[in-house]
Design a protein around this motif. Structure first.
Motif, PDB file in Angstrom:
ATOM      1  N   ALA A   1      97.725  -4.161  59.226  1.00  0.00           N
ATOM      2  CA  ALA A   1      97.929  -3.590  60.562  1.00  0.00           C
ATOM      3  C   ALA A   1      97.894  -2.072  60.467  1.00  0.00           C
ATOM      4  N   PRO A   2      97.541  -1.396  61.552  1.00  0.00           N
ATOM      5  CA  PRO A   2      97.641   0.063  61.523  1.00  0.00           C
ATOM      6  C   PRO A   2      99.063   0.465  61.125  1.00  0.00           C
ATOM      7  N   ALA A   3      99.167   1.406  60.193  1.00  0.00           N
ATOM      8  CA  ALA A   3     100.486   1.805  59.678  1.00  0.00           C
ATOM      9  C   ALA A   3     101.422   2.223  60.805  1.00  0.00           C
ATOM     10  N   ALA A   4     100.919   2.934  61.780  1.00  0.00           N
ATOM     11  CA  ALA A   4     101.771   3.387  62.882  1.00  0.00           C
ATOM     12  C   ALA A   4     102.394   2.206  63.616  1.00  0.00           C
ATOM     13  N   ASP A   5     101.599   1.171  63.886  1.00  0.00           N
ATOM     14  CA  ASP A   5     102.121  -0.004  64.594  1.00  0.00           C
ATOM     15  C   ASP A   5     103.180  -0.720  63.769  1.00  0.00           C
ATOM     16  N   GLU A   6     102.895  -0.922  62.483  1.00  0.00           N
ATOM     17  CA  GLU A   6     103.830  -1.622  61.598  1.00  0.00           C
ATOM     18  C   GLU A   6     105.137  -0.824  61.445  1.00  0.00           C
ATOM     19  N   ILE A   7     105.014   0.486  61.264  1.00  0.00           N
ATOM     20  CA  ILE A   7     106.214   1.320  61.093  1.00  0.00           C
ATOM     21  C   ILE A   7     107.032   1.336  62.386  1.00  0.00           C
ATOM     22  N   ARG A   8     106.376   1.461  63.522  1.00  0.00           N
ATOM     23  CA  ARG A   8     107.119   1.421  64.797  1.00  0.00           C
ATOM     24  C   ARG A   8     107.873   0.098  64.940  1.00  0.00           C
TER      25      ARG A   8
ATOM     26  N   LEU B   1     113.082   6.424  58.727  1.00  0.00           N
ATOM     27  CA  LEU B   1     112.063   6.500  57.691  1.00  0.00           C
ATOM     28  C   LEU B   1     112.254   7.809  56.937  1.00  0.00           C
ATOM     29  N   VAL B   2     112.485   7.697  55.628  1.00  0.00           N
ATOM     30  CA  VAL B   2     112.629   8.841  54.742  1.00  0.00           C
ATOM     31  C   VAL B   2     111.383   8.899  53.871  1.00  0.00           C
ATOM     32  N   ALA B   3     110.744  10.063  53.819  1.00  0.00           N
ATOM     33  CA  ALA B   3     109.557  10.244  52.978  1.00  0.00           C
ATOM     34  C   ALA B   3     109.912  11.182  51.838  1.00  0.00           C
ATOM     35  N   ASP B   4     109.787  10.700  50.609  1.00  0.00           N
ATOM     36  CA  ASP B   4     110.064  11.493  49.419  1.00  0.00           C
ATOM     37  C   ASP B   4     108.751  11.880  48.746  1.00  0.00           C
ATOM     38  N   LEU B   5     108.580  13.184  48.533  1.00  0.00           N
ATOM     39  CA  LEU B   5     107.397  13.691  47.835  1.00  0.00           C
ATOM     40  C   LEU B   5     107.853  14.587  46.692  1.00  0.00           C
ATOM     41  N   PHE B   6     107.287  14.388  45.523  1.00  0.00           N
ATOM     42  CA  PHE B   6     107.574  15.221  44.354  1.00  0.00           C
ATOM     43  C   PHE B   6     106.416  16.198  44.221  1.00  0.00           C
ATOM     44  N   VAL B   7     106.731  17.513  44.211  1.00  0.00           N
ATOM     45  CA  VAL B   7     105.676  18.523  44.239  1.00  0.00           C
ATOM     46  C   VAL B   7     105.956  19.656  43.263  1.00  0.00           C
ATOM     47  N   SER B   8     104.869  20.288  42.828  1.00  0.00           N
ATOM     48  CA  SER B   8     104.984  21.527  42.056  1.00  0.00           C
ATOM     49  C   SER B   8     105.352  22.641  43.031  1.00  0.00           C
TER      50      SER B   8
ATOM     51  N   LEU C   1     108.883  -1.942  62.500  1.00  0.00           N
ATOM     52  CA  LEU C   1     109.978  -1.973  61.531  1.00  0.00           C
ATOM     53  C   LEU C   1     111.128  -1.060  61.960  1.00  0.00           C
ATOM     54  N   LYS C   2     110.789   0.115  62.494  1.00  0.00           N
ATOM     55  CA  LYS C   2     111.831   1.059  62.917  1.00  0.00           C
ATOM     56  C   LYS C   2     112.627   0.532  64.104  1.00  0.00           C
ATOM     57  N   SER C   3     112.026  -0.324  64.903  1.00  0.00           N
ATOM     58  CA  SER C   3     112.720  -0.835  66.086  1.00  0.00           C
ATOM     59  C   SER C   3     113.739  -1.919  65.733  1.00  0.00           C
ATOM     60  N   GLN C   4     113.701  -2.397  64.513  1.00  0.00           N
ATOM     61  CA  GLN C   4     114.613  -3.450  64.073  1.00  0.00           C
ATOM     62  C   GLN C   4     115.850  -2.853  63.410  1.00  0.00           C
ATOM     63  N   GLN C   5     116.894  -3.649  63.350  1.00  0.00           N
ATOM     64  CA  GLN C   5     118.080  -3.281  62.581  1.00  0.00           C
ATOM     65  C   GLN C   5     117.795  -3.603  61.113  1.00  0.00           C
ATOM     66  N   GLY C   6     118.446  -2.886  60.214  1.00  0.00           N
ATOM     67  CA  GLY C   6     118.298  -3.226  58.802  1.00  0.00           C
ATOM     68  C   GLY C   6     118.229  -2.011  57.921  1.00  0.00           C
TER      69      GLY C   6
END
Length: 181
Positions: free
Chosen positions: A97-104, A4-11, A106-111
């Motif tokens: 779904a709780p974001a943590a559950d969904e992300i976990r 999981l890559v998080a991109d944030l644009f900031v001043s 998704l992260k456990s899968q290949q792709g």
């Protein structure tokens, strides 16, 4: 396993936006445009919260520029308890779904990698849970001060990070890439 890559644009002073601020804080250039296009060309699933979804879905589905067209093509997972299906943006799926559950899950899968663009509150919660593999900050050379809106890190807990890469775009915008420290 997916990253999981998080991109944030900031001043420079850590705001995601400002009062009446132009897109990209007025610093869009050829290098930044090329970086965005390269990043979007990669296989990925976009992850976003309601606020980011609503902002992007307002213009991207109708726009014909290459960036908007590509964002419309990509699969998207939108976390919201307030939105209703069907979502109007093509290839967007609503997750209650709780974001943590969904992300976990998704992260456990290949792709494809998972990538968040914006979604400050979502990124904050995923970072606190140790689910973000890379935090990339696109830092724009402007101090917003009292005109700043959406302080990106104001509610974060102390989070040690390790700098893994830097890049300068258009001789003025700096990309800082961090891994969990």
């Amino acid at each position: 396993m997916r990253d999981l890559v998080a991109d944030l644009f900031v001043s420079l002073d850590g705001f995601a936006s400002g009062a009446d601020e132009a897109p990209f804080f007025g610093y869009f250039g050829e290098g930044l445009g090329a970086w965005i296009e390269r990043e979007l060309a990669e296989p990925q699933i976009l992850i976003m919260g309601r606020v980011t979804y609503e902002a992007l879905a307002e213009f991207a589905p109708k726009a014909e520029d290459p960036i908007s067209v590509r964002m419309t093509e990509l699969p998207k997972v939108v976390f919201s308890s307030g939105l209703q299906e069907p979502l109007m943006w093509k290839n967007a799926r609503l997750s209650r779904a709780p974001a943590a559950d969904e992300i976990r899950a998704l992260k456990s899968q290949q792709g494809e990698r998972l990538r968040s663009i914006g979604s400050i509150r979502l990124v904050k919660s995923l970072m606190e849970l140790g689910l973000v593999d890379r935090l990339r900050l696109m830092v724009f050379p402007v101090v917003l001060g009292g005109e700043g809106r959406e302080p990106v890190f104001a509610a974060f807990t102390r989070t040690p990070l390790k700098l893994v890469a830097t890049q300068t775009l258009d001789a003025r915008v700096v990309l800082l890439e961090y891994a969990p420290g």
